[in-house]
Write an enzyme that holds these catalytic residues in place. Structure first.
Site, short mmCIF file in Angstrom:
data_model
loop_
_atom_site.label_atom_id
_atom_site.label_comp_id
_atom_site.label_asym_id
_atom_site.label_seq_id
_atom_site.Cartn_x
_atom_site.Cartn_y
_atom_site.Cartn_z
N LYS A 92 26.78 -29.44 -86.18
CA LYS A 92 26.16 -30.71 -85.78
C LYS A 92 24.75 -30.53 -85.25
O LYS A 92 24.46 -29.58 -84.52
CB LYS A 92 27.03 -31.38 -84.70
CG LYS A 92 26.60 -32.81 -84.36
CD LYS A 92 27.64 -33.49 -83.53
CE LYS A 92 27.23 -34.93 -83.21
NZ LYS A 92 27.02 -35.73 -84.43
N ALA A 97 24.81 -24.73 -79.59
CA ALA A 97 24.88 -23.56 -80.47
C ALA A 97 24.10 -23.78 -81.76
O ALA A 97 23.41 -22.87 -82.25
CB ALA A 97 26.33 -23.23 -80.77
N CYS A 98 24.16 -24.99 -82.30
CA CYS A 98 23.46 -25.29 -83.55
C CYS A 98 21.94 -25.31 -83.33
O CYS A 98 21.18 -24.92 -84.22
CB CYS A 98 23.92 -26.62 -84.12
SG CYS A 98 25.66 -26.60 -84.64
N THR A 99 21.52 -25.75 -82.18
CA THR A 99 20.09 -25.73 -81.84
C THR A 99 19.61 -24.29 -81.72
O THR A 99 18.53 -23.93 -82.24
CB THR A 99 19.83 -26.48 -80.52
OG1 THR A 99 20.21 -27.85 -80.69
CG2 THR A 99 18.36 -26.41 -80.14
N ALA A 102 19.33 -22.89 -85.27
CA ALA A 102 18.20 -23.47 -86.01
C ALA A 102 16.87 -22.91 -85.52
O ALA A 102 15.98 -22.57 -86.32
CB ALA A 102 18.22 -24.98 -85.88
#
Length: 226
Positions: A92, A97-99, A102
């Site tokens: 998401k 964690a995704c930030t 990325a």
């Protein structure tokens, strides 16, 4: 000769023919009941392709092609990139964690492009969400929308926590469309970048990849040519 009434009267329920007929009907009824019970207790096999689970794509296999919309609303095809590509699936936009993942890809983006590779991220978020996420962290690569999760299914990516969280999986795909690396780790997002970059550098250095040359053989001279 003397015949009992039961043998003479064919309509009598005790006549042998009627007894045999009754027994035959009872046997058929019993067999039918057993068959019905057997059919109820044993489910029929489902031959539908939908019931078959998709196997996960592995290293050395052809990567499933896809055509997904990016943050600008433009359709992007894997086969149209024509270069080694890092495809990373993440749960998401803007989650911690995704930030982290990325931003780590963004920090190493110059190293990927120097090695001749492109990077694309894929999640179920909308193009509008991708656009905001990309602008917020100045992400230099494309983010694609897999709204229905069809591409995830094509790659056989399983969810974590009993399917409650979409899987975090990264693929390195060479320019021939063959998978050269698969890495799955939900709790070490930054490790996806180091693993992918190492594989890309190996591809550039000729240590991996699907291309190969046929061995060259020296043809014998023709003794009759002179």
């Amino acid at each position: 000769f003397f015949f009992p009434d039961a043998l003479v009267d064919t309509h009598s329920p005790t006549h042998p023919f009627n007894i045999l007929s009754t027994m035959s009907s009872f046997s058929a009824t019993l067999s039918g009941s057993r068959l019905a019970l057997g059919q109820a207790s044993v489910p029929r096999p489902n031959n539908s392709r939908r019931s078959l689970s998709v196997l996960a794509v592995k290293k050395g296999e052809k990567a499933p092609d896809f055509a997904l919309v990016n943050e600008a609303g433009k359709k992007v095809k894997l086969s149209g990139l024509k270069k080694p590509t890092v495809v990373y699936f993440y749960p998401k936009d803007d989650s911690p964690a995704c930030t982290k993942e990325a931003v780590a890809f963004a920090d190493s983006y110059a190293a990927f492009t120097k090695a001749g590779a492109s990077v694309v991220g894929i999640s179920s978020d909308s193009p509008e969400s991708h656009k905001a996420f990309k602008a917020k962290y100045s992400l230099p690569f494309q983010l694609l929308t897999d709204e229905e999760g069809d591409t995830r299914k094509q790659y056989g990516i399983k969810g974590d926590f009993f399917g409650a969280l979409a899987g975090r999986e990264t693929y390195v795909i060479d320019k021939q469309g063959v998978v050269q690396m698969v890495f799955n780790n939900q709790f070490a997002p930054e490790k996806h970048i180091t693993e992918a970059l190492e594989t890309i550098k190996d591809l550039k250095g000729g240590k991996g990849g699907s291309s190969f040359e046929l061995p060259k053989f020296a043809l014998p001279s023709n003794p009759f040519s002179k």
